[in-house]
Design a protein around this motif. Structure first.
Motif, PDB file in Angstrom:
ATOM      1  N   ASN A   9      -9.288  -2.497 -17.812  1.00  0.00           N
ATOM      2  CA  ASN A   9     -10.170  -1.999 -16.772  1.00  0.00           C
ATOM      3  C   ASN A   9      -9.905  -2.760 -15.472  1.00  0.00           C
ATOM      4  N   PHE A  10      -8.947  -2.243 -14.677  1.00  0.00           N
ATOM      5  CA  PHE A  10      -8.575  -2.973 -13.467  1.00  0.00           C
ATOM      6  C   PHE A  10      -9.671  -2.970 -12.411  1.00  0.00           C
ATOM      7  N   ALA A  11     -10.720  -2.180 -12.614  1.00  0.00           N
ATOM      8  CA  ALA A  11     -11.836  -2.219 -11.673  1.00  0.00           C
ATOM      9  C   ALA A  11     -12.789  -3.369 -12.003  1.00  0.00           C
ATOM     10  N   HIS A  12     -12.494  -4.095 -13.086  1.00  0.00           N
ATOM     11  CA  HIS A  12     -13.402  -5.158 -13.525  1.00  0.00           C
ATOM     12  C   HIS A  12     -13.578  -6.225 -12.447  1.00  0.00           C
ATOM     13  N   GLY A  13     -12.496  -6.595 -11.781  1.00  0.00           N
ATOM     14  CA  GLY A  13     -12.581  -7.591 -10.717  1.00  0.00           C
ATOM     15  C   GLY A  13     -13.526  -7.148  -9.609  1.00  0.00           C
ATOM     16  N   ASP A  14     -13.567  -5.848  -9.362  1.00  0.00           N
ATOM     17  CA  ASP A  14     -14.415  -5.355  -8.280  1.00  0.00           C
ATOM     18  C   ASP A  14     -15.887  -5.317  -8.663  1.00  0.00           C
ATOM     19  N   VAL A  15     -16.148  -5.363  -9.973  1.00  0.00           N
ATOM     20  CA  VAL A  15     -17.543  -5.467 -10.404  1.00  0.00           C
ATOM     21  C   VAL A  15     -18.110  -6.817  -9.939  1.00  0.00           C
ATOM     22  N   ILE A  16     -17.258  -7.840  -9.897  1.00  0.00           N
ATOM     23  CA  ILE A  16     -17.669  -9.161  -9.395  1.00  0.00           C
ATOM     24  C   ILE A  16     -18.103  -9.038  -7.935  1.00  0.00           C
ATOM     25  N   GLY A  26      -7.530   3.287  -9.462  1.00  0.00           N
ATOM     26  CA  GLY A  26      -8.259   4.147  -8.536  1.00  0.00           C
ATOM     27  C   GLY A  26      -9.718   3.744  -8.405  1.00  0.00           C
ATOM     28  N   MET A  27     -10.350   3.432  -9.536  1.00  0.00           N
ATOM     29  CA  MET A  27     -11.754   3.022  -9.505  1.00  0.00           C
ATOM     30  C   MET A  27     -11.907   1.709  -8.753  1.00  0.00           C
ATOM     31  N   SER A  28     -10.908   0.829  -8.905  1.00  0.00           N
ATOM     32  CA  SER A  28     -10.937  -0.439  -8.194  1.00  0.00           C
ATOM     33  C   SER A  28     -10.948  -0.191  -6.677  1.00  0.00           C
ATOM     34  N   TYR A  29     -10.053   0.699  -6.215  1.00  0.00           N
ATOM     35  CA  TYR A  29     -10.021   1.012  -4.781  1.00  0.00           C
ATOM     36  C   TYR A  29     -11.294   1.717  -4.338  1.00  0.00           C
ATOM     37  N   LEU A  30     -11.826   2.567  -5.222  1.00  0.00           N
ATOM     38  CA  LEU A  30     -13.056   3.285  -4.885  1.00  0.00           C
ATOM     39  C   LEU A  30     -14.184   2.296  -4.589  1.00  0.00           C
ATOM     40  N   LEU A  31     -14.340   1.302  -5.475  1.00  0.00           N
ATOM     41  CA  LEU A  31     -15.413   0.323  -5.291  1.00  0.00           C
ATOM     42  C   LEU A  31     -15.191  -0.489  -4.019  1.00  0.00           C
ATOM     43  N   GLN A  32     -13.928  -0.894  -3.798  1.00  0.00           N
ATOM     44  CA  GLN A  32     -13.626  -1.676  -2.591  1.00  0.00           C
ATOM     45  C   GLN A  32     -13.907  -0.866  -1.327  1.00  0.00           C
ATOM     46  N   SER A  33     -13.466   0.393  -1.340  1.00  0.00           N
ATOM     47  CA  SER A  33     -13.658   1.231  -0.149  1.00  0.00           C
ATOM     48  C   SER A  33     -15.131   1.511   0.079  1.00  0.00           C
ATOM     49  N   ALA A  34     -15.875   1.712  -1.011  1.00  0.00           N
ATOM     50  CA  ALA A  34     -17.300   1.972  -0.874  1.00  0.00           C
ATOM     51  C   ALA A  34     -17.977   0.794  -0.188  1.00  0.00           C
ATOM     52  N   SER A  35     -17.635  -0.415  -0.594  1.00  0.00           N
ATOM     53  CA  SER A  35     -18.325  -1.559   0.016  1.00  0.00           C
ATOM     54  C   SER A  35     -17.821  -1.794   1.435  1.00  0.00           C
ATOM     55  N   LEU A  36     -16.568  -1.397   1.694  1.00  0.00           N
ATOM     56  CA  LEU A  36     -16.044  -1.465   3.059  1.00  0.00           C
ATOM     57  C   LEU A  36     -16.850  -0.522   3.957  1.00  0.00           C
ATOM     58  N   LEU A  37     -17.133   0.677   3.446  1.00  0.00           N
ATOM     59  CA  LEU A  37     -17.910   1.659   4.209  1.00  0.00           C
ATOM     60  C   LEU A  37     -19.330   1.162   4.464  1.00  0.00           C
ATOM     61  N   ILE A  38     -19.931   0.603   3.417  1.00  0.00           N
ATOM     62  CA  ILE A  38     -21.339   0.213   3.526  1.00  0.00           C
ATOM     63  C   ILE A  38     -21.498  -1.071   4.338  1.00  0.00           C
ATOM     64  N   PHE A  39     -20.656  -2.060   4.045  1.00  0.00           N
ATOM     65  CA  PHE A  39     -20.888  -3.391   4.618  1.00  0.00           C
ATOM     66  C   PHE A  39     -19.892  -3.778   5.705  1.00  0.00           C
ATOM     67  N   GLY A  40     -18.837  -2.978   5.876  1.00  0.00           N
ATOM     68  CA  GLY A  40     -17.848  -3.297   6.897  1.00  0.00           C
ATOM     69  C   GLY A  40     -16.857  -4.356   6.454  1.00  0.00           C
ATOM     70  N   ALA A  41     -15.817  -4.567   7.270  1.00  0.00           N
ATOM     71  CA  ALA A  41     -14.737  -5.470   6.882  1.00  0.00           C
ATOM     72  C   ALA A  41     -14.999  -6.913   7.292  1.00  0.00           C
ATOM     73  N   THR A  42     -15.912  -7.111   8.226  1.00  0.00           N
ATOM     74  CA  THR A  42     -16.178  -8.481   8.665  1.00  0.00           C
ATOM     75  C   THR A  42     -16.834  -9.279   7.543  1.00  0.00           C
TER      76      THR A  42
END
Lengths: 293, 240
Positions: free
Chosen positions: A37-44, A102-118
């Motif tokens: 589950n390569f999205a596991h890191g993004d759960v952190i 894909g799920m890993s990128y989905l989670l990362q992009s979702a938080s990028l959208l919500i919280f921004g890159a800063t």
């Protein structure tokens, strides 16, 4: 000299126990669902942001925030499995692997959208004073990390080895078909595995940001991949292996940062993996699956 | 013996990808019977059993148990209806202890822990060797003991019918005899049996009826005694 080595060892133990907590999630999911589950890191990462939202945005007290974070991540893990992986239960491994990435990128992009890159600053919720033992300083966060990890591991080990649910997890991990035949609800067991793995990842995420005190959408990527290395190092599918692998990895990283080179430390960590796999392809505590006819 | 049909398989078709493995198999098992399914390697015996148990899905056809359709049900729910399988190659959980294996067998049974414990004691009474080894992991047992454990594990779900897939496989002639005696005992205690075997002689000797399976089709069926006397069957399956 001795004190400095001891301090590095203790630092390594701290980082290593966070890796171990994450690695358990990889290894349990692999053992039971036979997938990485390569999205596991993004759960952190999600856990870190969830804690930030609870404490930084809604100003909730620490304990409820921690509980909400852990539950949120467990639910996320279960949903991830149900939505993304369950439909692929009988698909080729490559399809599952790509979906996980894909799920890993989905989670990362979702938080990028919500919280921004800063990067968002976050001040540690752990206010424990450091202690000095025989000239060696141990920071408060280290003490908390070690204690929390040890407790989590004891509870997990008891759960896996002493309860019916734990036995059914071991049974599914050993032979899914036979487990179905004795009536174990395999879907439920897989969901439970994702829930436990993600719960531990949430704890790891909390400990991680208390140490680094900064949030960004990619914060889970590197600890995630290192924990994956730890799981493979210890023998993928083996829970004690993940614990040992995580601690060893943390110590190697800390010692090479201190005495060899900060830049090279990651290369050394991955180099150790290559060497271990060359010498013992099943990992340190991995078992060779015996085919008996 | 009642002629109440417990298990009815009707015109079953099962595919592995494009391979048509089971081609319109129909069979039935009445309450209290021992029925054998005999055939060579690759005839489709295991596929038939796995479809009944819900591990494989049929393309068309039906499997009815006590009149209830099973083909769309999940394996753990089929087990709850009262169908337990002892799989080919035993497939005990090697890293679990004997006791844990038995507990897993009873996982679908809703009952008090005292009654479940009593159930395990019953299994130990039937297989005293399992009691001696209850704390050992199943992987350390001999082949015969593992077969006993697999049967005990299946019985823990309190089945109405027991499906056995090649219980004699890889066992010495002495142990084969012992296992078949156990199957007979289990049947006499009120459990219907559907037995898949390559050892046709042994299987027919304890069965009421039998079906002969050839390349995914039922080629012959009838009562076990007359099949045993049949010359063509003797030649093909009984080595006479």
């Amino acid at each position: 000299m001795f004190a400095s080595i001891m301090e590095q060892l203790i630092n390594g133990l701290r980082t290593g126990s966070i890796y171990a907590l994450i690695a358990i999630g990889y290894t349990m999911v692999y053992g039971i669902a036979k997938m990485i589950n390569f999205a596991h890191g993004d759960v952190i990462m999600v856990g870190a942001y969830a804690l930030y939202v609870c404490i930084g945005v809604y100003k909730l007290p620490v304990l409820p925030s921690v509980i909400i974070t852990c539950i949120f991540c467990s639910v996320l893990g279960v949903v991830l499995e149900k939505v993304a992986y369950k439909p692929l239960r009988n698909a080729p491994p490559l399809a599952v692997l790509i979906t996980a990435i894909g799920m890993s990128y989905l989670l990362q992009s979702a938080s990028l959208l919500i919280f921004g890159a800063t990067p968002i600053p976050f001040s540690s919720i752990i206010n424990v004073k450091s202690i000095v033992v025989g000239g060696i300083t141990i920071s408060g966060i280290t003490i908390v990390t070690l204690i929390v990890t040890i407790i989590a591991m004891i509870i997990l080990t008891l759960f896996i080895n002493k309860t019916k649910a734990g036995a059914s997890m071991r049974a599914v991990s050993e032979d899914r078909g036979a487990a179905e035949l004795v009536g174990i609800n395999v879907n439920k067991t897989i969901s439970m595995t994702f829930a436990i793995g993600s719960f531990l990842a949430a704890i790891a995420g909390i400990l991680f940001i208390c140490q680094y005190e900064s949030l960004k959408p990619t914060l889970g990527a590197l600890p995630g991949i290192k924990a994956f290395v730890a799981a493979v190092l210890g023998g993928i599918g083996s829970i004690p292996g993940a614990m040992v692998g995580g601690v060893i990895l943390g110590i190697i990283e800390s010692l090479s940062k201190a005495y060899i080179s900060t830049q090279l430390s990651d290369a050394i960590v991955f180099g150790v993996l290559v060497v271990v796999l060359l010498v013992k392809p099943t990992g340190l505590l991995g078992k060779i699956k015996k085919e008996k006819v | 013996m009642s002629s109440n049909k417990l298990l009815e398989v009707d015109n079953l078709n099962v595919y592995y990808g494009n391979i048509h493995a089971i081609k319109g198999v129909s069979l039935n098992v009445c309450e209290g019977e021992i029925v054998s399914l005999i055939g060579a390697n690759g005839a489709g015996k295991t596929t038939t059993l796995q479809t009944i148990s819900g591990l494989l899905k049929a393309k068309t056809g039906s499997v009815k148990f006590n009149g209830k359709e099973l083909t769309k049900m999940e394996a753990h729910n089929i087990l709850k209806c009262g169908i337990a399988q002892v799989p080919e190659g035993r497939r005990v959980f090697a890293n679990l202890t004997v006791k844990e294996n038995l507990e897993m067998g009873g996982i679908t049974v809703k009952d008090t822990s005292e009654n479940k414990k009593a159930e395990i004691e019953e299994i130990y009474k039937r297989f005293p060797r399992l009691e001696e080894r209850k704390k050992q992991t199943a992987g350390t047992l001999s082949g015969g003991e593992q077969q006993m454990l697999a049967i005990g594990r299946a019985l823990m779900s309190r089945p109405k019918i027991l499906l056995l897939d090649e219980p004699s496989m890889g066992l010495s002639p002495m142990l084969v005899k012992e296992i078949f005696k156990i199957i007979k005992d289990v049947n006499e205690s009120g459990v219907t049996v559907l037995l898949v075997e390559q050892n046709a002689k042994m299987a027919l000797s304890i069965s009421d009826r039998a079906y002969i399976l050839e390349t995914g089709k039922v080629s012959r069926s009838g009562d076990a005694h007359s099949l045993m006397e049949d010359d063509a069957i003797k030649k093909a399956y009984l080595g006479a």
